[in-house]
Write a protein that holds these residues in place. Structure first.
Motif, PDB file in Angstrom:
ATOM      1  N   GLU A 100     -33.246 -45.052 -19.910  1.00  0.00           N
ATOM      2  CA  GLU A 100     -34.029 -44.453 -18.838  1.00  0.00           C
ATOM      3  C   GLU A 100     -35.452 -44.298 -19.347  1.00  0.00           C
ATOM      4  OE1 GLU A 100     -34.012 -40.087 -17.525  1.00  0.00           O
ATOM      5  OE2 GLU A 100     -32.780 -41.140 -16.030  1.00  0.00           O
ATOM      6  N   ARG A 118     -39.061 -42.590 -18.686  1.00  0.00           N
ATOM      7  CA  ARG A 118     -39.743 -41.501 -17.988  1.00  0.00           C
ATOM      8  C   ARG A 118     -41.209 -41.526 -18.375  1.00  0.00           C
ATOM      9  NH1 ARG A 118     -35.952 -38.253 -15.722  1.00  0.00           N
ATOM     10  NH2 ARG A 118     -37.314 -36.474 -15.405  1.00  0.00           N
ATOM     11  N   ARG A 119     -42.063 -41.258 -17.421  1.00  0.00           N
ATOM     12  CA  ARG A 119     -43.503 -41.221 -17.673  1.00  0.00           C
ATOM     13  C   ARG A 119     -44.041 -39.905 -17.150  1.00  0.00           C
ATOM     14  NH1 ARG A 119     -47.467 -44.271 -19.351  1.00  0.00           N
ATOM     15  NH2 ARG A 119     -49.493 -44.225 -18.346  1.00  0.00           N
ATOM     16  N   GLY A 135     -42.868 -37.112 -17.617  1.00  0.00           N
ATOM     17  CA  GLY A 135     -41.748 -36.294 -17.186  1.00  0.00           C
ATOM     18  C   GLY A 135     -41.015 -36.782 -15.948  1.00  0.00           C
ATOM     19  N   HIS A 136     -41.501 -37.826 -15.302  1.00  0.00           N
ATOM     20  CA  HIS A 136     -40.882 -38.347 -14.083  1.00  0.00           C
ATOM     21  C   HIS A 136     -40.145 -39.644 -14.374  1.00  0.00           C
ATOM     22  CE1 HIS A 136     -42.987 -35.425 -11.616  1.00  0.00           C
ATOM     23  NE2 HIS A 136     -44.058 -35.691 -12.343  1.00  0.00           N
ATOM     24  N   LYS A 137     -38.958 -39.777 -13.796  1.00  0.00           N
ATOM     25  CA  LYS A 137     -38.175 -40.993 -13.989  1.00  0.00           C
ATOM     26  C   LYS A 137     -38.887 -42.183 -13.360  1.00  0.00           C
ATOM     27  CE  LYS A 137     -33.698 -42.968 -12.857  1.00  0.00           C
ATOM     28  NZ  LYS A 137     -32.405 -42.699 -12.224  1.00  0.00           N
ATOM     29  N   ARG A 166     -34.316 -46.732 -14.576  1.00  0.00           N
ATOM     30  CA  ARG A 166     -33.149 -46.788 -15.455  1.00  0.00           C
ATOM     31  C   ARG A 166     -32.676 -48.224 -15.397  1.00  0.00           C
ATOM     32  NH1 ARG A 166     -27.844 -42.918 -14.992  1.00  0.00           N
ATOM     33  NH2 ARG A 166     -28.678 -41.839 -16.772  1.00  0.00           N
ATOM     34  N   GLN A 181     -44.967 -41.756 -22.220  1.00  0.00           N
ATOM     35  CA  GLN A 181     -43.608 -42.046 -21.762  1.00  0.00           C
ATOM     36  C   GLN A 181     -42.566 -41.694 -22.800  1.00  0.00           C
ATOM     37  OE1 GLN A 181     -43.415 -46.167 -20.770  1.00  0.00           O
ATOM     38  NE2 GLN A 181     -43.090 -46.828 -22.839  1.00  0.00           N
TER      39      GLN A 181
END
Length: 88
Positions: free
Chosen positions: A36, A38-39, A41-43, A46, A79
């Motif tokens: 997964e 994340r950048r 804190g946001h996905k 995946r 990220q």
């Protein structure tokens, strides 16, 4: 070299510091792993790692349904890449 290291588990690759140091050197992406990304804190996505660049600069996530292949640059300070499972 001026870096700040953040403690994390071995299943995550966190990039911090001015020199783009990898703080979890025990893990590098391997084809067929499910990860997964994340950048900030946001996905982002995946997916299954399809190919890892020979110079270890990044990897390709395989296309999945309507989602096209995605190149993930490893040395991105904003990220986090977390291994979910080994899919193959």
């Amino acid at each position: 070299m001026n870096t700040a290291h953040k403690q994390d588990n071995e299943d995550a690759l966190i990039v911090v510091g001015t020199e783009n140091e990898l703080t979890s050197p025990g893990w590098m992406p391997v084809p067929s792993e499910l990860v997964e990304v994340r950048r900030l804190g946001h996905k982002v996505r995946r997916g299954v790692i399809e190919t890892v660049m020979k110079d270890k600069s990044g990897f390709w996530l395989a296309a999945d349904g309507v989602e096209p292949r995605l190149f993930v640059l490893l040395h991105d300070q904003k990220q986090t890449i977390r291994r979910i499972a080994h899919s193959g």
